[in-house]
Scaffold this motif. Structure first.
Motif, PDB file in Angstrom:
ATOM      1  N   ALA A  46     -57.886  54.036  68.548  1.00 26.68           N
ATOM      2  CA  ALA A  46     -57.395  55.404  68.739  1.00 26.68           C
ATOM      3  C   ALA A  46     -58.281  56.405  68.013  1.00 26.68           C
ATOM      4  CB  ALA A  46     -55.947  55.512  68.268  1.00 26.68           C
ATOM      5  N   ALA A  47     -58.705  56.071  66.794  1.00 18.58           N
ATOM      6  CA  ALA A  47     -59.568  56.977  66.026  1.00 18.58           C
ATOM      7  C   ALA A  47     -60.934  57.139  66.701  1.00 18.58           C
ATOM      8  CB  ALA A  47     -59.736  56.458  64.602  1.00 18.58           C
ATOM      9  N   VAL A  48     -61.497  56.040  67.199  1.00 16.89           N
ATOM     10  CA  VAL A  48     -62.804  56.120  67.872  1.00 16.89           C
ATOM     11  C   VAL A  48     -62.681  56.895  69.182  1.00 16.89           C
ATOM     12  CG1 VAL A  48     -64.614  54.759  68.998  1.00 16.89           C
ATOM     13  CG2 VAL A  48     -63.758  54.066  66.755  1.00 16.89           C
ATOM     14  N   LEU A  49     -61.617  56.660  69.929  1.00 12.07           N
ATOM     15  CA  LEU A  49     -61.415  57.408  71.175  1.00 12.07           C
ATOM     16  C   LEU A  49     -61.343  58.907  70.902  1.00 12.07           C
ATOM     17  CD1 LEU A  49     -58.809  55.078  72.906  1.00 12.07           C
ATOM     18  CD2 LEU A  49     -61.112  55.598  73.768  1.00 12.07           C
ATOM     19  N   LYS A  50     -60.593  59.299  69.883  1.00 17.21           N
ATOM     20  CA  LYS A  50     -60.477  60.717  69.540  1.00 17.21           C
ATOM     21  C   LYS A  50     -61.853  61.299  69.219  1.00 17.21           C
ATOM     22  CE  LYS A  50     -58.117  63.974  66.554  1.00 17.21           C
ATOM     23  NZ  LYS A  50     -57.131  64.195  65.511  1.00 17.21           N
ATOM     24  N   GLU A  51     -62.643  60.570  68.452  1.00 16.88           N
ATOM     25  CA  GLU A  51     -63.996  61.019  68.103  1.00 16.88           C
ATOM     26  C   GLU A  51     -64.872  61.123  69.346  1.00 16.88           C
ATOM     27  OE1 GLU A  51     -67.898  58.953  66.188  1.00 16.88           O
ATOM     28  OE2 GLU A  51     -66.008  58.568  65.166  1.00 16.88           O
ATOM     29  N   LYS A  52     -64.840  60.107  70.195  1.00 16.05           N
ATOM     30  CA  LYS A  52     -65.709  60.081  71.381  1.00 16.05           C
ATOM     31  C   LYS A  52     -65.329  61.155  72.399  1.00 16.05           C
ATOM     32  CE  LYS A  52     -68.700  56.860  70.519  1.00 16.05           C
ATOM     33  NZ  LYS A  52     -70.138  57.177  70.447  1.00 16.05           N
ATOM     34  N   LEU A  53     -64.052  61.509  72.470  1.00 16.30           N
ATOM     35  CA  LEU A  53     -63.637  62.562  73.396  1.00 16.30           C
ATOM     36  C   LEU A  53     -64.288  63.897  73.063  1.00 16.30           C
ATOM     37  CD1 LEU A  53     -59.859  61.721  73.834  1.00 16.30           C
ATOM     38  CD2 LEU A  53     -61.587  61.762  75.652  1.00 16.30           C
ATOM     39  N   ALA A  54     -64.663  64.086  71.815  1.00 15.22           N
ATOM     40  CA  ALA A  54     -65.261  65.349  71.380  1.00 15.22           C
ATOM     41  C   ALA A  54     -66.784  65.349  71.474  1.00 15.22           C
ATOM     42  CB  ALA A  54     -64.837  65.644  69.935  1.00 15.22           C
ATOM     43  N   ASP A  87     -70.668  64.328  73.450  1.00 20.13           N
ATOM     44  CA  ASP A  87     -71.233  64.300  74.793  1.00 20.13           C
ATOM     45  C   ASP A  87     -71.980  63.002  75.103  1.00 20.13           C
ATOM     46  OD1 ASP A  87     -73.479  64.657  73.243  1.00 20.13           O
ATOM     47  OD2 ASP A  87     -74.199  66.419  74.311  1.00 20.13           O
ATOM     48  N   ASP A  88     -71.925  62.006  74.216  1.00 24.17           N
ATOM     49  CA  ASP A  88     -72.577  60.727  74.501  1.00 24.17           C
ATOM     50  C   ASP A  88     -71.597  59.714  75.089  1.00 24.17           C
ATOM     51  OD1 ASP A  88     -71.104  60.211  72.197  1.00 24.17           O
ATOM     52  OD2 ASP A  88     -72.684  59.070  71.216  1.00 24.17           O
ATOM     53  N   ALA A  89     -70.395  60.158  75.384  1.00 20.79           N
ATOM     54  CA  ALA A  89     -69.389  59.289  76.000  1.00 20.79           C
ATOM     55  C   ALA A  89     -68.611  60.075  77.049  1.00 20.79           C
ATOM     56  CB  ALA A  89     -68.429  58.740  74.949  1.00 20.79           C
ATOM     57  N   ARG A  90     -68.172  59.369  78.064  1.00 16.60           N
ATOM     58  CA  ARG A  90     -67.330  59.959  79.109  1.00 16.60           C
ATOM     59  C   ARG A  90     -66.181  58.986  79.343  1.00 16.60           C
ATOM     60  NH1 ARG A  90     -67.806  63.987  83.192  1.00 16.60           N
ATOM     61  NH2 ARG A  90     -68.801  64.978  81.427  1.00 16.60           N
ATOM     62  N   ILE A  91     -64.973  59.477  79.225  1.00 13.67           N
ATOM     63  CA  ILE A  91     -63.796  58.655  79.456  1.00 13.67           C
ATOM     64  C   ILE A  91     -63.056  59.264  80.637  1.00 13.67           C
ATOM     65  CG2 ILE A  91     -61.676  57.708  78.485  1.00 13.67           C
ATOM     66  CD1 ILE A  91     -62.946  58.156  75.679  1.00 13.67           C
ATOM     67  N   LEU A  92     -63.011  58.512  81.725  1.00 12.07           N
ATOM     68  CA  LEU A  92     -62.375  58.985  82.947  1.00 12.07           C
ATOM     69  C   LEU A  92     -61.060  58.238  83.165  1.00 12.07           C
ATOM     70  CD1 LEU A  92     -65.458  59.226  85.330  1.00 12.07           C
ATOM     71  CD2 LEU A  92     -64.401  61.026  83.935  1.00 12.07           C
ATOM     72  N   VAL A  93     -60.090  58.942  83.713  1.00 11.00           N
ATOM     73  CA  VAL A  93     -58.775  58.362  83.944  1.00 11.00           C
ATOM     74  C   VAL A  93     -58.236  58.764  85.311  1.00 11.00           C
ATOM     75  CG1 VAL A  93     -58.208  58.280  81.480  1.00 11.00           C
ATOM     76  CG2 VAL A  93     -57.543  60.275  82.829  1.00 11.00           C
ATOM     77  N   VAL A  94     -57.268  57.970  85.759  1.00  8.69           N
ATOM     78  CA  VAL A  94     -56.477  58.281  86.945  1.00  8.69           C
ATOM     79  C   VAL A  94     -55.023  58.259  86.489  1.00  8.69           C
ATOM     80  CG1 VAL A  94     -55.750  57.487  89.227  1.00  8.69           C
ATOM     81  CG2 VAL A  94     -58.156  57.270  88.537  1.00  8.69           C
ATOM     82  N   ASP A  95     -54.289  59.297  86.809  1.00  5.98           N
ATOM     83  CA  ASP A  95     -52.892  59.379  86.425  1.00  5.98           C
ATOM     84  C   ASP A  95     -52.021  58.508  87.318  1.00  5.98           C
ATOM     85  OD1 ASP A  95     -52.918  61.305  84.243  1.00  5.98           O
ATOM     86  OD2 ASP A  95     -53.557  62.763  85.749  1.00  5.98           O
ATOM     87  N   GLY A  96     -51.011  57.887  86.708  1.00  9.94           N
ATOM     88  CA  GLY A  96     -49.986  57.159  87.434  1.00  9.94           C
ATOM     89  C   GLY A  96     -48.713  57.973  87.437  1.00  9.94           C
ATOM     90  N   ASP A  97     -47.642  57.367  87.865  1.00 13.06           N
ATOM     91  CA  ASP A  97     -46.354  58.064  87.907  1.00 13.06           C
ATOM     92  C   ASP A  97     -45.824  58.370  86.508  1.00 13.06           C
ATOM     93  OD1 ASP A  97     -46.343  57.956  90.700  1.00 13.06           O
ATOM     94  OD2 ASP A  97     -45.456  55.956  90.663  1.00 13.06           O
ATOM     95  N   ASP A  98     -46.050  57.433  85.579  1.00 10.27           N
ATOM     96  CA  ASP A  98     -45.543  57.579  84.213  1.00 10.27           C
ATOM     97  C   ASP A  98     -46.597  57.010  83.268  1.00 10.27           C
ATOM     98  OD1 ASP A  98     -43.858  58.109  82.095  1.00 10.27           O
ATOM     99  OD2 ASP A  98     -42.805  56.195  82.264  1.00 10.27           O
TER     100      ASP A  98
END
Length: 159
Positions: free
Chosen positions: A48-56, A58-69
């Motif tokens: 979780a800590a690394v994801l938060k850092e990487k989201l900020a 530009d050397d990482a891209r995290i793509l998602v698709v939303d589900g119902d919940d």
């Protein structure tokens, strides 16, 4: 023809779901390498800590698709600056890390849509190569997208 899948960049609000999906990936991969009996759950907080850092960054891209919940699928790409050489003119190497789809949302084109988005991102960053480790289930998709056997033998070491 498959229905259109909306892919978006992840945000901090998605971190708990990203951790959940990564845990599903490791469960699917199985074995003591991916799920060592001594692992505990400490890795989830670290992730979780690394994801938060990487989201900020530009050397990482995290793509998602939303589900119902929650999230239906996610995929992570990174670009690292390695040393240029005759086989790597600028030394920018991309990595696809953990494309995973929740079992309830599989076979709907989500992984393909995420991969196409990541490949566009790698092109924008002028990556000269993109590496990934494929599960047996994911390998046909990756080969269809142009991935091939890596010329370098892969080894690993754990301290």
């Amino acid at each position: 023809m498959r229905p259109h899948t909306d892919v978006r960049q992840a945000s901090e609000d998605d971190i708990a779901e990203l951790v959940r999906l990564r845990a599903l990936l490791f469960e699917d991969l199985g074995g003591d390498f991916f799920n060592p009996s001594s692992a505990g759950d400490d890795w989830r907080g670290e992730l979780a800590a690394v994801l938060k850092e990487k989201l900020a960054r530009d050397d990482a891209r995290i793509l998602v698709v939303d589900g119902d919940d929650g999230l239906a699928a996610c995929g992570i790409g990174t670009v690292e600056q390695w040393f240029p050489g005759p086989h790597s003119r600028n030394g920018r190497i991309g990595h696809v890390i953990g494309v995973v789809t929740d079992p309830a949302y599989r076979r709907r084109g989500h992984s393909r849509a995420i991969m196409l988005g990541l490949l566009d991102w790698f092109r924008e960053r002028e990556a000269v190569r993109v590496d990934l480790y494929a599960s047996r289930e994911g390998e046909p998709l990756y080969r269809e997208l142009g991935f091939f056997d890596h010329p370098d033998p892969a080894l690993c070491w754990r301290p």
